[in-house]
Design a protein around this motif. Sequence first.
Motif, PDB file in Angstrom:
ATOM      1  N   GLY A 151       3.412   3.561  31.101  1.00 59.88           N
ATOM      2  CA  GLY A 151       2.971   4.790  31.756  1.00 59.88           C
ATOM      3  C   GLY A 151       3.694   5.097  33.047  1.00 59.88           C
ATOM      4  N   SER A 152       4.481   4.156  33.544  1.00 61.37           N
ATOM      5  CA  SER A 152       5.198   4.363  34.801  1.00 61.37           C
ATOM      6  C   SER A 152       6.663   4.646  34.520  1.00 61.37           C
ATOM      7  CB  SER A 152       5.072   3.134  35.697  1.00 61.37           C
ATOM      8  OG  SER A 152       5.734   2.027  35.117  1.00 61.37           O
ATOM      9  N   GLY A 153       7.396   4.983  35.564  1.00 65.31           N
ATOM     10  CA  GLY A 153       8.829   5.203  35.466  1.00 65.31           C
ATOM     11  C   GLY A 153       9.500   4.717  36.727  1.00 65.31           C
ATOM     12  N   PHE A 154      10.805   4.502  36.657  1.00 69.79           N
ATOM     13  CA  PHE A 154      11.528   4.032  37.838  1.00 69.79           C
ATOM     14  C   PHE A 154      11.834   5.159  38.807  1.00 69.79           C
ATOM     15  CE2 PHE A 154      12.270   0.688  34.763  1.00 69.79           C
ATOM     16  CZ  PHE A 154      12.107  -0.457  35.529  1.00 69.79           C
ATOM     17  N   LEU A 155      11.591   6.387  38.374  1.00 69.68           N
ATOM     18  CA  LEU A 155      11.692   7.542  39.270  1.00 69.68           C
ATOM     19  C   LEU A 155      10.305   8.166  39.362  1.00 69.68           C
ATOM     20  CD1 LEU A 155      15.002   9.161  37.936  1.00 69.68           C
ATOM     21  CD2 LEU A 155      14.730   7.711  39.959  1.00 69.68           C
ATOM     22  N   PRO A 156       9.400   7.540  40.096  1.00 64.96           N
ATOM     23  CA  PRO A 156       8.013   8.015  40.108  1.00 64.96           C
ATOM     24  C   PRO A 156       7.892   9.392  40.737  1.00 64.96           C
ATOM     25  CG  PRO A 156       8.363   6.386  41.841  1.00 64.96           C
ATOM     26  CD  PRO A 156       9.623   6.406  41.013  1.00 64.96           C
ATOM     27  N   ALA A 157       6.931  10.138  40.238  1.00 66.62           N
ATOM     28  CA  ALA A 157       6.670  11.466  40.803  1.00 66.62           C
ATOM     29  C   ALA A 157       6.088  11.329  42.201  1.00 66.62           C
ATOM     30  CB  ALA A 157       5.703  12.233  39.901  1.00 66.62           C
ATOM     31  N   LYS A 158       6.441  12.273  43.047  1.00 64.78           N
ATOM     32  CA  LYS A 158       5.916  12.245  44.407  1.00 64.78           C
ATOM     33  C   LYS A 158       4.424  12.553  44.400  1.00 64.78           C
ATOM     34  CE  LYS A 158      10.243  13.806  46.533  1.00 64.78           C
ATOM     35  NZ  LYS A 158      10.898  14.861  47.366  1.00 64.78           N
ATOM     36  N   PRO A 159       3.661  11.926  45.283  1.00 63.74           N
ATOM     37  CA  PRO A 159       2.221  12.234  45.342  1.00 63.74           C
ATOM     38  C   PRO A 159       1.995  13.685  45.741  1.00 63.74           C
ATOM     39  CG  PRO A 159       2.904  10.900  47.231  1.00 63.74           C
ATOM     40  CD  PRO A 159       4.065  10.918  46.290  1.00 63.74           C
ATOM     41  N   GLY A 160       1.024  14.291  45.113  1.00 67.46           N
ATOM     42  CA  GLY A 160       0.740  15.694  45.397  1.00 67.46           C
ATOM     43  C   GLY A 160       0.006  15.888  46.716  1.00 67.46           C
ATOM     44  N   LYS A 161      -0.114  17.144  47.103  1.00 70.55           N
ATOM     45  CA  LYS A 161      -0.827  17.465  48.337  1.00 70.55           C
ATOM     46  C   LYS A 161      -2.330  17.263  48.136  1.00 70.55           C
ATOM     47  CE  LYS A 161       2.585  20.941  49.691  1.00 70.55           C
ATOM     48  NZ  LYS A 161       2.817  22.378  50.019  1.00 70.55           N
ATOM     49  N   LYS A 162      -3.016  17.003  49.212  1.00 72.36           N
ATOM     50  CA  LYS A 162      -4.461  16.819  49.137  1.00 72.36           C
ATOM     51  C   LYS A 162      -5.168  18.114  48.776  1.00 72.36           C
ATOM     52  CE  LYS A 162      -4.747  12.949  52.412  1.00 72.36           C
ATOM     53  NZ  LYS A 162      -5.350  12.486  53.686  1.00 72.36           N
ATOM     54  N   HIS A 163      -4.619  19.224  49.239  1.00 77.99           N
ATOM     55  CA  HIS A 163      -5.232  20.525  48.976  1.00 77.99           C
ATOM     56  C   HIS A 163      -4.218  21.437  48.297  1.00 77.99           C
ATOM     57  CE1 HIS A 163      -8.623  19.356  51.503  1.00 77.99           C
ATOM     58  NE2 HIS A 163      -7.740  18.957  52.412  1.00 77.99           N
ATOM     59  N   ALA A 164      -4.649  22.085  47.240  1.00 77.34           N
ATOM     60  CA  ALA A 164      -3.762  22.956  46.481  1.00 77.34           C
ATOM     61  C   ALA A 164      -3.397  24.196  47.289  1.00 77.34           C
ATOM     62  CB  ALA A 164      -4.425  23.375  45.174  1.00 77.34           C
ATOM     63  N   SER A 165      -2.168  24.647  47.121  1.00 77.34           N
ATOM     64  CA  SER A 165      -1.743  25.873  47.782  1.00 77.34           C
ATOM     65  C   SER A 165      -2.342  27.073  47.062  1.00 77.34           C
ATOM     66  CB  SER A 165      -0.211  25.965  47.762  1.00 77.34           C
ATOM     67  OG  SER A 165       0.247  26.074  46.423  1.00 77.34           O
ATOM     68  N   VAL A 166      -2.210  28.235  47.690  1.00 77.79           N
ATOM     69  CA  VAL A 166      -2.717  29.463  47.089  1.00 77.79           C
ATOM     70  C   VAL A 166      -2.034  29.724  45.750  1.00 77.79           C
ATOM     71  CG1 VAL A 166      -2.929  31.958  47.393  1.00 77.79           C
ATOM     72  CG2 VAL A 166      -3.254  30.433  49.353  1.00 77.79           C
ATOM     73  N   LEU A 167      -0.735  29.384  45.675  1.00 77.13           N
ATOM     74  CA  LEU A 167       0.028  29.610  44.452  1.00 77.13           C
ATOM     75  C   LEU A 167      -0.543  28.814  43.285  1.00 77.13           C
ATOM     76  CD1 LEU A 167       2.560  30.999  43.273  1.00 77.13           C
ATOM     77  CD2 LEU A 167       3.837  28.927  43.850  1.00 77.13           C
ATOM     78  N   LEU A 168      -0.993  27.593  43.550  1.00 74.05           N
ATOM     79  CA  LEU A 168      -1.486  26.726  42.483  1.00 74.05           C
ATOM     80  C   LEU A 168      -2.862  27.137  41.971  1.00 74.05           C
ATOM     81  CD1 LEU A 168      -0.532  23.019  43.305  1.00 74.05           C
ATOM     82  CD2 LEU A 168       0.078  24.348  41.306  1.00 74.05           C
ATOM     83  N   LYS A 169      -3.523  28.033  42.651  1.00 68.24           N
ATOM     84  CA  LYS A 169      -4.879  28.410  42.274  1.00 68.24           C
ATOM     85  C   LYS A 169      -4.920  29.538  41.249  1.00 68.24           C
ATOM     86  CE  LYS A 169      -6.862  26.846  46.663  1.00 68.24           C
ATOM     87  NZ  LYS A 169      -7.595  27.212  47.897  1.00 68.24           N
ATOM     88  N   SER A 170      -3.790  29.827  40.635  1.00 65.92           N
ATOM     89  CA  SER A 170      -3.736  30.847  39.584  1.00 65.92           C
ATOM     90  C   SER A 170      -2.964  30.281  38.397  1.00 65.92           C
ATOM     91  CB  SER A 170      -3.040  32.110  40.098  1.00 65.92           C
ATOM     92  OG  SER A 170      -1.666  31.858  40.341  1.00 65.92           O
ATOM     93  N   PRO A 171      -3.228  30.750  37.185  1.00 67.14           N
ATOM     94  CA  PRO A 171      -2.467  30.281  36.015  1.00 67.14           C
ATOM     95  C   PRO A 171      -0.972  30.517  36.155  1.00 67.14           C
ATOM     96  CG  PRO A 171      -4.421  31.488  35.322  1.00 67.14           C
ATOM     97  CD  PRO A 171      -4.307  31.675  36.811  1.00 67.14           C
ATOM     98  N   LEU A 172      -0.596  31.641  36.778  1.00 66.83           N
ATOM     99  CA  LEU A 172       0.817  31.938  36.974  1.00 66.83           C
ATOM    100  C   LEU A 172       1.466  30.900  37.887  1.00 66.83           C
ATOM    101  CD1 LEU A 172       3.208  33.877  36.536  1.00 66.83           C
ATOM    102  CD2 LEU A 172       2.416  35.163  38.533  1.00 66.83           C
ATOM    103  N   GLY A 173       0.796  30.596  39.000  1.00 65.56           N
ATOM    104  CA  GLY A 173       1.330  29.610  39.933  1.00 65.56           C
ATOM    105  C   GLY A 173       1.395  28.222  39.326  1.00 65.56           C
ATOM    106  N   LEU A 174       0.369  27.863  38.548  1.00 67.36           N
ATOM    107  CA  LEU A 174       0.357  26.553  37.905  1.00 67.36           C
ATOM    108  C   LEU A 174       1.483  26.441  36.890  1.00 67.36           C
ATOM    109  CD1 LEU A 174      -0.948  23.806  37.328  1.00 67.36           C
ATOM    110  CD2 LEU A 174      -2.453  24.964  35.697  1.00 67.36           C
ATOM    111  N   SER A 175       1.684  27.486  36.107  1.00 72.86           N
ATOM    112  CA  SER A 175       2.736  27.471  35.105  1.00 72.86           C
ATOM    113  C   SER A 175       4.110  27.318  35.757  1.00 72.86           C
ATOM    114  CB  SER A 175       2.683  28.749  34.269  1.00 72.86           C
ATOM    115  OG  SER A 175       3.668  28.745  33.273  1.00 72.86           O
ATOM    116  N   PHE A 176       4.311  28.036  36.864  1.00 72.35           N
ATOM    117  CA  PHE A 176       5.586  27.917  37.571  1.00 72.35           C
ATOM    118  C   PHE A 176       5.754  26.522  38.162  1.00 72.35           C
ATOM    119  CE2 PHE A 176       7.974  28.106  41.593  1.00 72.35           C
ATOM    120  CZ  PHE A 176       9.212  28.508  41.108  1.00 72.35           C
ATOM    121  N   ARG A 177       4.678  25.967  38.727  1.00 70.87           N
ATOM    122  CA  ARG A 177       4.771  24.640  39.353  1.00 70.87           C
ATOM    123  C   ARG A 177       5.140  23.575  38.327  1.00 70.87           C
ATOM    124  NH1 ARG A 177       5.885  20.635  40.788  1.00 70.87           N
ATOM    125  NH2 ARG A 177       5.142  19.295  42.496  1.00 70.87           N
TER     126      ARG A 177
END
Length: 533
Positions: free
Chosen positions: A267-293
């Motif tokens: 389940g892991s990789g040698f190029l781990p994903a960066k930890p996300g922000k504690k609070h979602a941005s305004v962009l992430l709070k919509s399906p459009l923003g999530l799809s782009f992210r």
Amino acid sequence: MAGLTKNTGKLSRFLLRRDRIRIPVWILSLAIITYTIALSFTDLYGSKADRQAIAETMLNPAMTAMVGQGYGLDNYTYGAMMAHQMLLFTAITVAIMSILLVTRHTRSDEEDGRIELIRSLPTGRLSNLFAALNVVFMTNFFMALLIGFGLAALDIESMDLEGSLLYGAALGAIGFFFTAITAVFAQLSENSRGVIGLSFFVLGIAYILRAIGDVSNETLSWISPLGWILGAEVYVNNYWWPILLTIGVSFILCILALYLNGIRDLGSGFLPAKPGKKHASVLLKSPLGLSFRLQRTGIIAWAIGMFVLGASYGSVLGDLDTFFEDIDMMKQMLAPVDGYSLTEQFITMLMSIMAMISTIPALMAQLKLMGEERKNRTEHLLSRAVSRTRLLSSSLIISILVSFVMLSLAALGLWSAGSVSINDGMDITVVYQAAIVYLPAMWVMIGLTAFLIGFLPQVSSWVWGYLIYSFIVVYLGNLIQFPEWMSSLSPFGHIPQIPIEDMNITAVTILTISAIGLMVLGFIGYRQRDIGG
């Protein structure tokens, strides 16, 4: 080692059963297309004079960058013609097949929890990766044999058994290489999206390095695995050592992949994903923003790639007119149309190619919705205050924007490099118009994808086959002289070749209306059908 690879044979048979339709379709499609094109050459170029005439067109830098450095041009036999004009593009298709198959049976299965289930059974730590490598290697091996012996069986002049087997071996070798490199990336990346992105990035860089190297610096071509197999000079000198080199590097990469798989956590990789922000941005709070992210990294990578691809073609445009000035026959065959230069004629051909390549990330953005649904993530979104219409429209908007951005960047790259290589410069308006006119055709492809997602989600990925068909009939159709009706079946075949042809408002309008109609039908079907879960 026996413990690490325990029950690999049973797992290999299990993977073959899962792909009992997928693999034969890939192999037979590649073989049939190869045979068809080989036979078409004998009909189109019946005399040596005809073959030598087409050989002259292959000497210019733009064609060299596109299909590879010419060899055997002094005596352009059917074999030399087949290897020179078709080997590279077939190899790219084989590489794509290998990337998708390896990703499907490694990181995708790991993401979906299948590898964890397999590990709970009496299997070795390396068994699944070993089985995946076995299956894809066997796929490429049988594909190489089928194409090699098949070409020899056609009994075409100059296409002997050794050259035909070398042709098949070159395709198998490039399949081996991208099987191995994808297996390595499956250990480095934490998700299948990253694996596919990195693998396609290597494929793109390999093509660009080979293109630049074939035109200006041969050393760069030998850095690219695509340059290695073209160095075999199939049907002319029949060098086997580049194939052995490619296979040798592939097995080294396989050992590296197996080693990395053995030391990393599931389940892991040698190029781990960066930890996300504690609070979602305004962009992430919509399906459009999530799809782009979710697709941000891939979109940026494709954007850079399209600009570089356009620039690589633009860098050789300055040599075209100089090249053809010394060839009287070519002046007659490719005389300027309505006062337009030879460079502008080539721009129309380049734009059709780059438009179809730009369609790939646009379709990937649209099909991401189906990928999320298959992983049971869509129902989580729909359980909240999100409608199906809003979810599909978000994916559709991103796909349309991606089509516009990719095509614009390709045109900008072509113009920026072409302005430097051409003494009088290039008119950006002409270049941009030649590119942007292909948007309606790209929208038809996007609309067709939306329609399939709405009504036939199980076969939505078949749109890739239609795109490959479009590439064959629109680009290779001019070379092989397919019947005009075959080109008419593709939306790209109805686009006017600006600036050589006048703008066809009727055709463009019909394509745009067709795209909108397909999108509307897609919304209707998506709202009514069951969501997988």
